[in-house]
Design an enzyme around this catalytic site. Structure first.
Site, PDB file in Angstrom:
ATOM      1  N   GLY A 106       0.782  -1.233   0.000  1.00 18.27           N
ATOM      2  CA  GLY A 106       0.000   0.000   0.000  1.00 18.27           C
ATOM      3  C   GLY A 106       0.808   1.275   0.000  1.00 18.27           C
ATOM      4  O   GLY A 106       0.250   2.370   0.029  1.00 18.27           O
ATOM      5  N   GLY A 132       4.361  -3.615  -3.418  1.00 16.45           N
ATOM      6  CA  GLY A 132       4.307  -3.909  -4.843  1.00 16.45           C
ATOM      7  C   GLY A 132       4.565  -2.634  -5.632  1.00 16.45           C
ATOM      8  O   GLY A 132       5.658  -2.415  -6.161  1.00 16.45           O
ATOM      9  N   TYR A 185      -9.781   4.153 -12.058  1.00 13.08           N
ATOM     10  CA  TYR A 185      -9.709   4.931 -10.805  1.00 13.08           C
ATOM     11  C   TYR A 185      -9.640   6.438 -11.057  1.00 13.08           C
ATOM     12  O   TYR A 185      -9.467   7.198 -10.107  1.00 13.08           O
ATOM     13  CB  TYR A 185      -8.445   4.589 -10.015  1.00 13.08           C
ATOM     14  CG  TYR A 185      -8.158   3.135  -9.755  1.00 13.08           C
ATOM     15  CD1 TYR A 185      -9.028   2.360  -8.993  1.00 13.08           C
ATOM     16  CD2 TYR A 185      -6.980   2.553 -10.229  1.00 13.08           C
ATOM     17  CE1 TYR A 185      -8.722   1.027  -8.737  1.00 13.08           C
ATOM     18  CE2 TYR A 185      -6.674   1.223  -9.965  1.00 13.08           C
ATOM     19  CZ  TYR A 185      -7.555   0.471  -9.216  1.00 13.08           C
ATOM     20  OH  TYR A 185      -7.254  -0.837  -8.950  1.00 13.08           O
ATOM     21  N   CYS A 194     -14.278   0.981 -27.733  1.00 12.42           N
ATOM     22  CA  CYS A 194     -15.603   1.581 -27.909  1.00 12.42           C
ATOM     23  C   CYS A 194     -16.231   1.833 -26.544  1.00 12.42           C
ATOM     24  O   CYS A 194     -17.306   1.310 -26.226  1.00 12.42           O
ATOM     25  CB  CYS A 194     -16.472   0.667 -28.755  1.00 12.42           C
ATOM     26  SG  CYS A 194     -15.763   0.426 -30.394  1.00 12.42           S
TER      27      CYS A 194
END
Ligand SMILES: *Cc1c(COP(=O)(O)O)cnc(C)c1O
Length: 426
Positions: A243, A287, A327, A354
């Site tokens: 995080g 990560g 997001y 599309c």
């Protein structure tokens, strides 16, 4: 996941985002391989991995487990393994990716939720540390894969109870268990013969405030004491989760891992000195922080269009990088060769899906763009290619590793039409 940081901190260096390669290098690569493609900078990834290890070197047994889902490529996992990293996996294919990168045993943390039995079996087979998401999973694991000697449990601090404004209120998060459940879990597991124990939490995503991680550690150190008092269990490790955010915007500041770690050290030494918890190992599961800033999506401008707005249409689309559409995430864009040019034109930078949300940027000020220009989307190294999909028949792109000596090595080829048709039966 909770709390997107809105705090604006002091800019990284001069607030300018740079690239680890030149326009000429990219033009050379494009003559052999068509855009779009990803590039990961090995030097940057190694350096960040080393910064984390150095930051936590005060803690005997410290280990960082790279969150495989961020950049699920064995070449990247192999580099991180060389830097002392383990793998944090949450699915069967991720366990196999770790295995194929040579990461096995307790160098794998298996932090899953809603877990199928076969994944627990595979995790047991590899000797991974299993981090359970629910008290009910103890019995499920025992039944389908047998109980290991070591178990970890995932904590969800839930609604504030004399709690912490920084950590917020993760009661809407599906992950982890309540304090009552987690203490019960240690008791049950101990009674069933489990010998070694860990504690985990992760309630942040892309969090830039140092304070957040310090407070998470404080919370877990206090919980370690409660676990000792109420379940009679001495923890072997505390896993602080992932995080850790990165500065996607040029005026945001990177988290100083050394500073975070130094503050956690103080809390740790205090708790150990007062005999509130044992001297235990600290684990992390970062990560994004490790690969995010060192990955780039390279794409060419196909068409420039002008209606009510100006559009720069790329040969990449949200199937290659979904974060902006999913997001509303910011990814900085450099137009190669126009770095010094005035950013005096406003574009929506779009892909060819599309879907009207297939936009990498909305109302972005950029230098005037022409068809054929090559653009680079920054900070795409984590949760970028990994989130790719095939909607509208879009194919996933190639990935290249930029070596410390300046060579590009393909670490994943681009998908082809045959790949697309491979699963169809007609
Ligand atoms: C996604 C995830 C991580 C890594 O998150 P980053 O934001 O990339 O650091 C670590 N642990 C678990 C359990 C996760 O689900």
């Amino acid at each position: 996941m909770t709390s997107q940081s809105t705090t604006r901190l002091r800019p990284a260096s001069n607030g300018v985002k740079t690239l680890p390669f030149t326009k000429e290098q990219i033009e050379g690569l494009i003559t052999k391989y068509p855009t779009p493609f990803y590039i990961y900078n090995e030097t940057g990834i190694r350096q960040t991995a080393r910064d984390i290890v150095a930051g936590f070197s005060w803690n005997k047994g410290f280990k960082q487990y790279f969150a495989v889902k961020a950049t699920p490529n064995p070449a990247i996992l192999g580099i991180l393994k060389e830097e002392g990293s383990g793998a944090d996996c949450s699915s069967l294919p991720e366990l196999e990716l770790a295995e194929r990168a040579g990461i096995t045993g307790e160098n794998i943390m298996f932090t899953s939720n809603d877990t199928p039995r076969d994944e627990f079996k595979k995790a047991r087979e590899l000797g991974a540390i299993i981090n359970l998401d629910d008290v009910r999973h103890i019995e499920f694991l025992e039944k389908h894969a047998g109980l290991p000697e070591i178990l970890s449990f995932r904590y969800n601090p839930g609604p504030l109870r004399g709690g912490n404004a920084i950590i917020g209120n993760p009661k809407e998060a599906k992950f982890g268990m309540t304090k009552e459940q987690i203490i019960e879990s240690y008791k049950i597991a101990k009674q069933k013969g489990v010998k070694r124990f860990g504690l985990h939490t992760m309630v942040a995503s892309n969090e830039l405030r140092e304070e957040y991680f310090v407070e998470t550690a404080r919370m877990l150190f206090a919980l370690a004491h409660e676990i000792r008092e109420n379940a009679g269990v001495e923890l072997e490790f505390i896993n602080l989760g992932g995080g850790l955010g990165i500065p996607y915007k040029p005026d945001e500041r990177a988290v100083d891992i050394g500073a975070v770690s130094a503050r956690i050290r103080k809390l740790y030494e205090d708790a150990v000195a007062k005999n509130l918890m044992p001297a235990l190992k600290i684990y992390t599961e970062y990560g994004r922080y490790i690969t995010g800033p060192h990955g780039y999506l390279v794409s060419a401008v196909r068409h420039v269009k002008e209606t009510y707005k100006k559009y720069a249409g790329l040969d990449a689309c949200m199937a290659n990088l979904m974060r902006p559409a999913m997001y509303g995430a910011y990814h900085h864009i450099t137009v190669l060769g126009k770095e010094g040019a005035p950013e005096d034109t406003t574009y929506d930078v779009v892909g060819s899906l599309c879907e009207n949300n297939d936009k990498f940027a909305i109302d972005r000020k950029l230098p005037a763009i022409a068809a054929g220009d090559v653009v680079v989307l920054h900070d795409a190294g984590a949760h970028g290619h990994a989130m790719g999909f095939n909607y509208n028949g879009k194919l996933r792109s190639a990935e290249f590793l930029l070596s410390p000596t300046g060579e590009f090595r393909m670490i994943r080829r681009a998908e082809t039409g045959e790949d697309y048709f491979a699963t169809l039966k007609f």
